[in-house]
Scaffold this active site. Structure first.
Site, short mmCIF file in Angstrom:
data_model
loop_
_atom_site.label_atom_id
_atom_site.label_comp_id
_atom_site.label_asym_id
_atom_site.label_seq_id
_atom_site.Cartn_x
_atom_site.Cartn_y
_atom_site.Cartn_z
CE LYS A 82 13.25 -0.27 22.21
NZ LYS A 82 11.81 0.09 21.55
CD GLU B 288 20.67 -6.73 9.79
OE1 GLU B 288 20.61 -6.85 10.68
OE2 GLU B 288 19.84 -6.95 8.65
CD GLU C 120 10.17 -1.28 11.27
OE1 GLU C 120 10.64 -0.52 12.38
OE2 GLU C 120 11.28 -2.18 10.88
CE LYS D 198 14.74 -8.26 12.79
NZ LYS D 198 14.50 -7.68 14.08
N GLY E 25 12.10 2.13 17.85
CA GLY E 25 13.36 2.20 17.23
C GLY E 25 13.08 3.29 16.23
NE ARG E 26 7.36 1.81 13.29
CZ ARG E 26 7.55 0.59 14.13
NH1 ARG E 26 8.58 0.11 14.05
NH2 ARG E 26 6.32 0.11 14.50
CG HIS F 108 14.21 16.55 -15.36
ND1 HIS F 108 13.91 16.93 -16.57
CD2 HIS F 108 14.29 17.14 -14.24
CE1 HIS F 108 14.03 18.18 -16.46
NE2 HIS F 108 14.15 18.61 -15.22
#
Ligand code: F6P
Length: 541
Positions: free
Chosen positions: A206, A212, A353, A504, A267-268, A384
Site C-alpha cells: 500500500k 521487508e 491488528e 520499526k 492494509g488488512r 491431536h
C-alpha cells in the site's frame, strides 16, 4: 456517551452474567428442545449455529441492547456513508466499496468512488486474462508460468490465504508463490526452482515503503536482471500494487504496470482491492467477481439485517460476552477444510491488528478487555494437538468451527469422517461427560476425574454447502464486520495500527549498528547492547 462499563446495558449484562454463569449448556438444551434450530441464522450463503453458547434469550437481548446503546447502527451507517471514521489517520473506511456492483454509488468527500474501483478491476481483468492465456509474455517472449507476490501483512496474508483457499479453482498450469519475510530464506526458497524468463513478480505494498517488501523486491529485481541482463526486462516481469504511484516509479516500475487503490482501504482490509491481483490471476476474473459478490452479499446483510438476525453482530456481540464477562482471552478458529489452512493466520492480522488496542477513540485508557488473541489450525490436526486444553484445561476458549457440507475433493469416506469430527467436537465441548457417565462405564474411582469432561465450553458452527469463491468472500466479510461491531462497542479505532511503529523505528536504529564496520557506540539497555555485541562477534566468526 457514558463510559462503557458505566452504561446501563453493560451493568445489566454484569448482573445477568452473575445469574447465569453457573448454568450448564446441558440445562439450556434440556430446557428448550428447539434451541438448536432457534439459535441459528442464515445469510449470504452461510449458516451460523450459535446455540452452543453460554447464552439465553435474555443474554442476547441484553447484548443487542448494548450494541444499540453503543451506537453500532450509527457507526455502520457512518462507514457505508464514507465518513472519516478512522479518526487517528483522518480517513474514510470503505473496503465495502471494493466489492460494490458497478451501479452502486458510494461517496468520499462528495466523489463517487465506485467507477474508480471498477476501472481498476477492469484493468486487472485484462492483465490477468493475458497472463492466464499466455498472451502476455515475459521479456524473452515466453509465456509467464509463475507468479510471485511480494508483500507483507495485509499485502500478503489475504492473497496467500485466498490462493490456498481457492486452489481448487486456480489455473493449475501456473505456479503461485508468496514472499513476505525479510529473512532471505523466504525469497531464496520461493524462487529456487523458478525460471526468471517465465516469472512475474507482483510487488504489493500500500505504502511502497515497507522495509521487508522493498528488500525482497530489490532482491527479485537483481535475481531477474542477473539472468535477463537488461533493465528493460523489469517492465515485463514486474508489476506493482500500491496507492503510491511516485514511489512505484522511483523503484523503477513503469506506472503503466501499476494497479492502484486508495487510502480508504486499510492494509488488512485490502485483499479484495488490487492486492487481490494474484488471486484474480489464479482463479480468473469471472470467479473473482463471484468472490467479490460474496463479500457484497455479507456487506448488504450487515448493513440492513436487524441485529437479532445479523450474523456479524451476533458473532461480534457473543465475542464481547466472552471477552468481557467471562474473561476469555482467546478465540480458536477451527476450519474443517484443508484449503482454509491459512485462514487463522489471515484472521490474526484482521482481528488483532484491528482491535488490539487499549485506548478509546478519545484517547482514554480502557477499563475492560478488548480484542482477544485469535489462533487455530485446520481440523482434524488440532484435535491431536491442542484440543486437550480446550476440553479439559482451565482456560475458557470459545471456538468457531467452519465446515462445508461437500468436499471439493470427494474421496471415499473422508468427508463424512471430517464432518463427524466437527460435530463430535462441538458436542463434546458443550455437553462433556459427567462423573456418573464415567463411573457407569466401570472406570475406577481414582481414574474417573481424569476421564470426566466438564463440558460447558462454548462454540459456534459456521456451515456452507461448499467452499466457493463467493462463500470465501462472505466468510471474510463476516469477520471484517465482527471486528467492526466489537470495535464500535469497545469504542476503539479498528483501522489504525500505531502499535507496529515503535519496533520499526528501533530496527532502523539497530540496523546500522549491526552493519557498522567499526565498533558502534551503543546506547540501548544493557540487554539489547549485549545482544548486539554478541551477534556482531558471532557474525565475524
Ligand atoms: O506494519 C503493519 C502494516 O502497516 C500492516 O497494517 C500492513 O498490512 C503491512 O504493514 C504492509 O504494509 P504495506 O502494504 O504498506 O507494505
Amino acid at each position: 456517551m457514558t463510559p462503557l462499563t458505566q452504561s446501563p446495558a453493560w451493568k445489566a449484562l454484569q448482573n445477568h452474567h452473575r445469574d447465569i454463569q453457573g448454568l450448564h449448556l446441558r440445562d439450556l438444551f434440556a430446557q428448550d428442545p428447539g434451541r438448536g434450530e432457534a439459535m441459528a441464522c442464515e445469510a449470504a450463503g452461510l449458516y451460523l449455529d450459535y446455540s452452543k453458547n453460554r447464552a439465553t434469550a435474555r443474554t442476547l437481548e441484553l447484548l443487542m441492547a448494548l450494541a444499540r446503546e453503543r451506537g453500532v447502527a450509527e457507526r455502520i451507517a457512518a462507514m457505508f456513508r464514507g465518513d472519516r471514521i478512522n479518526v487517528t489517520e483522518d480517513r474514510a473506511v470503505l473496503h465495502v466499496a471494493l466489492r460494490a456492483p458497478r451501479t452502486a454509488v458510494i461517496e468520499v468527500d462528495g466523489r463517487d468512488v465506485v467507477p474508480g474501483v471498477h476501472a481498476v478491476l477492469d484493468r486487472m481483468a485484462a492483465f490477468a486474462g493475458g497472463i492466464r492465456s499466455g498472451a502476455r509474455k515475459g521479456f524473452t517472449g515466453e509465456a509467464i508460468r509463475a507468479v510471485v507476490n511480494i508483500g507483507i501483512g495485509g499485502s500478503d496474508l489475504g492473497p496467500a490465504m485466498a490462493y490456498e483457499a481457492l486452489r481448487a479453482y486456480s489455473a493449475r498450469d501456473l505456479q503461485f508463490r508468496f514472499v513476505s519475510n525479510v529473512d532471505a530464506t523466504d525469497f531464496t526458497e520461493a524462487v529456487r526452482d523458478l525460471d526468471p524468463r517465465t516469472t512475474l513478480f507482483v510487488i504489493s505494498s500500500k505504502t511502497f515503503t515497507t522495509q521487508e517488501t522493498m528488500a525482497n523486491a530489490r532482491s527479485a529485481r537483481a535475481w531477474c536482471l542477473e539472468a535477463l541482463k537488461d533493465e528493460a526486462a523489469v517492465a515485463s516481469h514486474f508489476v506493482a500494487v500500491s496507492t503510491d504511484a511516485a514511489r512505484v516509479a522511483a523503484f523503477g516500475i513503469d506506472t503503466a504496470n501499476m494497479f492502484g487503490f486508495w487510502d480508504w482501504v486499510g492494509g488488512r482490509y485490502s485483499m479484495d482491492s488490487a492486492i487481490g491481483l494474484s488471486t484474480m490471476i489464479a482463479i480468473g476474473p469471472e470467479r473473482y467477481r463471484e468472490f467479490l459478490d460474496g463479500f457484497h452479499a455479507m456487506d448488504e446483510h450487515f448493513r440492513t439485517a436487524p441485529f437479532e438476525r445479523n450474523l456479524p453482530v451476533l458473532l461480534g456481540m457473543l465475542g464481547v460476552w466472552y471477552a468481557d464477562f467471562f474473561g476469555a482471552g482467546t478465540v480458536a478458529v477451527l476450519p474443517y477444510d484443508h484449503y482454509l489452512r491459512r485462514f487463522p493466520a489471515y484472521l490474526q492480522q484482521l482481528t488483532m491488528e484491528s482491535n488490539g488496542k487499549s485506548v478509546t477513540l478519545e484517547g482514554a485508557r480502557v477499563d475492560y478487555a478488548t480484542g482477544p488473541v485469535f489462533w487455530g489450525e485446520p481440523g482434524t490436526n488440532g484435535q491431536h494437538s491442542f484440543y486437550q486444553l480446550i476440553h479439559q484445561g482451565t482456560h475458557l476458549i470459545p471456538c468457531d468451527f467452519i465446515a462445508f457440507a461437500n468436499s471439493l475433493n470427494p474421496l471415499g469416506g473422508h468427508h463424512a469422517m471430517l464432518l463427524s469430527n466437527v460435530l463430535a467436537q462441538t458436542e463434546a465441548l458443550a455437553f462433556g461427560k459427567t462423573p456418573e457417565a464415567v463411573a457407569a462405564e466401570g472406570t475406577p474411582a481414582w481414574l474417573a476425574p481424569h476421564r470426566t469432561f466438564e463440558g460447558n465450553r462454548p462454540s459456534n458452527v459456521i456451515l456452507a454447502p461448499r467452499l466457493t469463491p463467493a462463500v470465501l468472500g462472505s466468510l471474510v466479510a463476516l469477520y471484517e464486520h465482527v471486528v467492526f461491531t466489537q470495535g464500535a462497542v469497545w469504542n476503539l479505532n479498528p483501522f489504525d495500527q500505531w502499535g507496529v511503529e515503535l519496533g520499526k523505528e528501533l530496527s532502523r536504529r539497530i540496523l546500522p549498528e549491526l552493519e557498522s564496520p567499526g565498533e558502534p557506540e551503543l546506547s540501548h539497555d544493557s540487554s539489547t547492547n549485549a545482544l548486539i555485541r554478541r551477534l556482531r562477534a558471532a557474525a565475524k566468526s
